[in-house]
Design a protein around this motif. Structure first.
Motif, mmCIF file in Angstrom:
data_model
loop_
_atom_site.group_PDB
_atom_site.id
_atom_site.type_symbol
_atom_site.label_atom_id
_atom_site.label_comp_id
_atom_site.label_asym_id
_atom_site.label_seq_id
_atom_site.Cartn_x
_atom_site.Cartn_y
_atom_site.Cartn_z
ATOM 1 N N ASP A 1 13.119 -10.107 5.602
ATOM 2 C CA ASP A 1 13.894 -10.190 4.357
ATOM 3 C C ASP A 1 13.044 -10.701 3.208
ATOM 4 O O ASP A 1 13.495 -11.500 2.388
ATOM 5 N N TYR A 2 11.784 -10.254 3.127
ATOM 6 C CA TYR A 2 10.896 -10.752 2.078
ATOM 7 C C TYR A 2 11.500 -10.491 0.702
ATOM 8 O O TYR A 2 11.953 -9.399 0.395
ATOM 9 N N GLY A 3 11.456 -11.540 -0.130
ATOM 10 C CA GLY A 3 11.911 -11.417 -1.507
ATOM 11 C C GLY A 3 13.314 -11.905 -1.751
ATOM 12 O O GLY A 3 13.752 -11.981 -2.901
ATOM 13 N N THR A 4 14.068 -12.262 -0.697
ATOM 14 C CA THR A 4 15.459 -12.678 -0.898
ATOM 15 C C THR A 4 15.585 -14.177 -1.141
ATOM 16 O O THR A 4 16.664 -14.657 -1.451
ATOM 17 N N GLY A 5 14.513 -14.935 -0.980
ATOM 18 C CA GLY A 5 14.549 -16.377 -1.232
ATOM 19 C C GLY A 5 13.526 -16.749 -2.279
ATOM 20 O O GLY A 5 12.874 -15.905 -2.889
ATOM 21 N N PHE A 6 13.360 -18.044 -2.488
ATOM 22 C CA PHE A 6 12.465 -18.504 -3.536
ATOM 23 C C PHE A 6 11.114 -18.962 -2.993
ATOM 24 O O PHE A 6 10.246 -19.347 -3.753
ATOM 25 N N SER A 7 10.964 -18.926 -1.676
ATOM 26 C CA SER A 7 9.758 -19.506 -1.093
ATOM 27 C C SER A 7 8.842 -18.467 -0.464
ATOM 28 O O SER A 7 7.943 -18.804 0.288
ATOM 29 N N SER A 8 9.044 -17.189 -0.789
ATOM 30 C CA SER A 8 8.308 -16.118 -0.108
ATOM 31 C C SER A 8 6.803 -16.298 -0.165
ATOM 32 O O SER A 8 6.120 -16.273 0.860
ATOM 33 N N MET A 9 6.266 -16.476 -1.363
ATOM 34 C CA MET A 9 4.808 -16.563 -1.496
ATOM 35 C C MET A 9 4.281 -17.846 -0.870
ATOM 36 O O MET A 9 3.191 -17.848 -0.292
ATOM 37 N N GLN A 10 5.056 -18.931 -0.979
ATOM 38 C CA GLN A 10 4.642 -20.186 -0.358
ATOM 39 C C GLN A 10 4.544 -20.018 1.159
ATOM 40 O O GLN A 10 3.598 -20.490 1.785
ATOM 41 N N ILE B 1 10.070 -5.842 3.899
ATOM 42 C CA ILE B 1 10.705 -5.870 2.587
ATOM 43 C C ILE B 1 12.203 -5.648 2.731
ATOM 44 O O ILE B 1 12.648 -4.674 3.341
ATOM 45 N N ASP B 2 12.976 -6.557 2.153
ATOM 46 C CA ASP B 2 14.425 -6.506 2.281
ATOM 47 C C ASP B 2 14.994 -5.225 1.675
ATOM 48 O O ASP B 2 14.475 -4.703 0.676
ATOM 49 N N ARG B 3 16.079 -4.747 2.274
ATOM 50 C CA ARG B 3 16.703 -3.496 1.838
ATOM 51 C C ARG B 3 17.160 -3.545 0.381
ATOM 52 O O ARG B 3 17.276 -2.511 -0.272
ATOM 53 N N SER B 4 17.431 -4.734 -0.156
ATOM 54 C CA SER B 4 17.897 -4.840 -1.533
ATOM 55 C C SER B 4 16.826 -4.375 -2.524
ATOM 56 O O SER B 4 17.140 -4.035 -3.664
ATOM 57 N N PHE B 5 15.556 -4.349 -2.096
ATOM 58 C CA PHE B 5 14.480 -3.852 -2.950
ATOM 59 C C PHE B 5 14.095 -2.416 -2.602
ATOM 60 O O PHE B 5 13.237 -1.843 -3.271
ATOM 61 N N VAL B 6 14.717 -1.870 -1.575
ATOM 62 C CA VAL B 6 14.374 -0.525 -1.102
ATOM 63 C C VAL B 6 15.458 0.478 -1.476
ATOM 64 O O VAL B 6 15.173 1.546 -2.027
ATOM 65 N N LEU C 1 8.880 -3.601 -5.716
ATOM 66 C CA LEU C 1 8.476 -3.000 -4.451
ATOM 67 C C LEU C 1 6.971 -2.742 -4.428
ATOM 68 O O LEU C 1 6.276 -3.102 -3.470
ATOM 69 N N GLN C 2 6.452 -2.132 -5.505
ATOM 70 C CA GLN C 2 5.021 -1.832 -5.548
ATOM 71 C C GLN C 2 4.186 -3.104 -5.545
ATOM 72 O O GLN C 2 3.128 -3.173 -4.907
ATOM 73 N N SER C 3 4.662 -4.124 -6.229
ATOM 74 C CA SER C 3 3.951 -5.404 -6.265
ATOM 75 C C SER C 3 3.846 -6.011 -4.872
ATOM 76 O O SER C 3 2.777 -6.494 -4.464
ATOM 77 N N ALA C 4 4.956 -5.979 -4.127
ATOM 78 C CA ALA C 4 4.953 -6.539 -2.765
ATOM 79 C C ALA C 4 4.016 -5.746 -1.855
ATOM 80 O O ALA C 4 3.273 -6.326 -1.055
ATOM 81 N N LEU C 5 4.027 -4.420 -1.983
ATOM 82 C CA LEU C 5 3.168 -3.593 -1.140
ATOM 83 C C LEU C 5 1.690 -3.801 -1.459
ATOM 84 O O LEU C 5 0.843 -3.868 -0.556
ATOM 85 N N ASP C 6 1.364 -3.927 -2.756
ATOM 86 C CA ASP C 6 -0.026 -4.159 -3.146
ATOM 87 C C ASP C 6 -0.515 -5.499 -2.618
ATOM 88 O O ASP C 6 -1.645 -5.620 -2.118
ATOM 89 N N MET C 7 0.324 -6.534 -2.737
ATOM 90 C CA MET C 7 -0.053 -7.856 -2.253
ATOM 91 C C MET C 7 -0.260 -7.834 -0.740
ATOM 92 O O MET C 7 -1.239 -8.391 -0.222
ATOM 93 N N ALA C 8 0.646 -7.190 -0.021
ATOM 94 C CA ALA C 8 0.537 -7.126 1.441
ATOM 95 C C ALA C 8 -0.731 -6.404 1.868
ATOM 96 O O ALA C 8 -1.391 -6.801 2.830
ATOM 97 N N ARG C 9 -1.078 -5.343 1.147
ATOM 98 C CA ARG C 9 -2.292 -4.601 1.494
ATOM 99 C C ARG C 9 -3.527 -5.485 1.317
ATOM 100 O O ARG C 9 -4.431 -5.473 2.155
ATOM 101 N N ARG C 10 -3.561 -6.288 0.261
ATOM 102 C CA ARG C 10 -4.699 -7.186 0.038
ATOM 103 C C ARG C 10 -4.752 -8.292 1.092
ATOM 104 O O ARG C 10 -5.836 -8.777 1.430
ATOM 105 N N CYS D 1 3.608 2.265 1.596
ATOM 106 C CA CYS D 1 4.238 1.507 2.669
ATOM 107 C C CYS D 1 3.856 2.129 4.014
ATOM 108 O O CYS D 1 3.733 3.350 4.130
ATOM 109 N N LEU D 2 3.686 1.300 5.025
ATOM 110 C CA LEU D 2 3.210 1.800 6.315
ATOM 111 C C LEU D 2 4.327 2.217 7.258
ATOM 112 O O LEU D 2 4.244 3.250 7.918
ATOM 113 N N LEU D 3 5.395 1.406 7.367
ATOM 114 C CA LEU D 3 6.473 1.689 8.316
ATOM 115 C C LEU D 3 7.822 1.677 7.606
ATOM 116 O O LEU D 3 8.025 0.922 6.645
#
Length: 414
Positions: A303-312, A324-329, A342-351, A375-377
């Motif tokens: 559920d990445y992105g649904t809370g405030f502590s994701s990056m932490q 990535i949570d369905r609310s962003f998909v 969505l693109q921001s999360a995917l770019d960060m994950a790839r790095r 996105c991979l999967l």
């Protein structure tokens, strides 16, 4: 056409729009699409007065947002207060971010929204929204009048084997090929039927049964993974962990014992952890997660992105996968703000060299967007609903026939 078959289920429709021309245009479109009984209102006040006189509520309402006096947003709030249950389509010529915000508001109010459409309306836009009418009409709503269940019933259900694992496929976004599954707990009660997880999971946590339930689900998932291995179908199996599992002093050992029992390698098991799971007892949770990673288990931030502590949490925990949570998909192909996130999360994950999984993929348009975004999967109803393991071979045969449709289009750019 298939959509007409869906529209025949709409016995009556309410159209609310202060513009006579646009209201008549919408009414004409819906009549052409097979809806005979249509009520009209020129503003929010008229709509509420009309609804008060009707013996039966409409099957659907199409509501304009910009209206003098009572605008569409206030009308929707009034409908929620009056406990209206019919689904809505909202329409406006304003920017898509405003439409998206109103759509989210309706969902947060516990009401059903089929679409937030930009004017001018046309057949294609309405048809796209109406595709979800069957789902909205048939999806069971939360019912507080369901018979209550107690901890002793849940404990007995686990002993009697009433709790089982259903599996939802996760597929390669480029090829559509099956890569793994997520194991989901399901309770089929002998008299009450299907009991949703949001009722029995909190009960298990409150009653001290969550450790037993977690280990039970892990055992079932690993046994199934071993069986698939024997049949030449080695799949990664993801299992959700309760935050309380991370406090079990012998949890890592029990996981190792289960692996040995079923002759599995740790990297075949992915443990999904919600981003808020490690907040309560940080030291203990981080220690457990570090040991699990040392053993070779995959760790997914769910559920990445649904809370405030994701990056932490990404900075603290040795995750191998970002989900990535369905609310962003869902609907991202129509909403620029979702596409950017969505693109921001995917770019960060790839790095960060993380596997990316998009959940809640329900339309081919969102599938294509995810392919283009790298996105991979993918996981969602476009591919398959969660299913019993015995239904998996039949689904897989049908899925193979869909691979040409799902495969990423070949670029002819030079």
């Amino acid at each position: 056409m298939a959509i007409e078959k869906t529209l025949y289920q709409i016995e009556s429709l309410l159209v609310v729009d202060d513009s006579t021309v646009q209201r008549e245009h919408t009414v004409g479109l819906m009549r052409d699409m097979g809806v005979d009984l249509i009520y009209e209102a020129g503003n929010g006040h008229e709509a509420l007065e009309l609804l008060a006189m009707l013996k039966l509520p409409p099957s659907l309402a199409i509501i304009d947002l910009e209206m003098p006096g009572m605008d569409g947003v206030e009308l929707i709030q009034q409908l929620q207060q009056s406990q209206a249950t019919f689904p809505l389509i909202v329409a406006s010529s304003r920017e898509t971010s405003l439409l998206s915000s109103v759509e989210t508001m309706i969902q947060a109010l516990g009401m059903r929204v089929l679409g937030a459409l930009q004017k001018p309306l046309n057949r294609e836009k309405i048809v796209a929204a109406m595709k979800s009418f069957d789902v909205a009409a048939s999806t069971p709503q939360k019912n507080d009048s369901l018979p209550s269940i107690c901890e002793s019933e849940l404990a007995a259900a686990m002993r009697n084997g009433e709790l089982t694992a259903y599996y939802q496929p996760k597929v390669d976004m480029r090829t559509g090929m099956l890569k793994g599954v997520e194991a989901l707990a399901r309770w089929i009660h002998p008299t009450m039927g299907f009991i949703p997880p949001d009722r029995f999971i909190p009960l298990a946590e409150q009653g001290g049964l969550i450790h037993e339930l977690t280990l039970n689900m892990l055992a079932k998932a690993m046994a199934q993974a071993a069986l698939w291995n024997e049949r030449g179908l080695p799949l990664k199996v993801a299992v959700n962990l309760s935050p309380l599992s991370l406090d079990m002093p012998d949890f890592v050992q029990k996981m190792s014992d289960l692996l040995a029992q079923h002759a599995l390698l740790a990297d075949q098991i992915v443990l999904e952890i919600t981003e808020s799971s490690v907040v309560a007892n940080l030291g203990s949770a981080l220690g457990t997660l570090a040991r699990l990673r040392l053993k070779g288990f995959g760790l997914s931030i769910d559920d990445y992105g649904t809370g405030f502590s994701s990056m932490q949490q990404l900075a603290r925990i040795p995750f191998t996968e970002l989900k990535i949570d369905r609310s962003f998909v869902h609907g991202a192909h129509q909403r620029q703000n979702l596409r950017v996130i969505l693109q921001s999360a995917l770019d960060m994950a790839r790095r960060l060299e993380l596997v990316t999984v998009a959940e809640g993929v329900e339309t081919m348009e969102d599938w294509r967007l995810l392919q283009e975004s790298g996105c991979l999967l993918g996981q969602g109803y476009l591919i398959a609903k969660p299913m019993d393991a015995k239904d998996f071979p039949i689904w897989l045969k049908g899925h193979h026939r869909r691979l040409p449709e799902l495969r990423m289009p070949v670029s002819h750019d030079k």
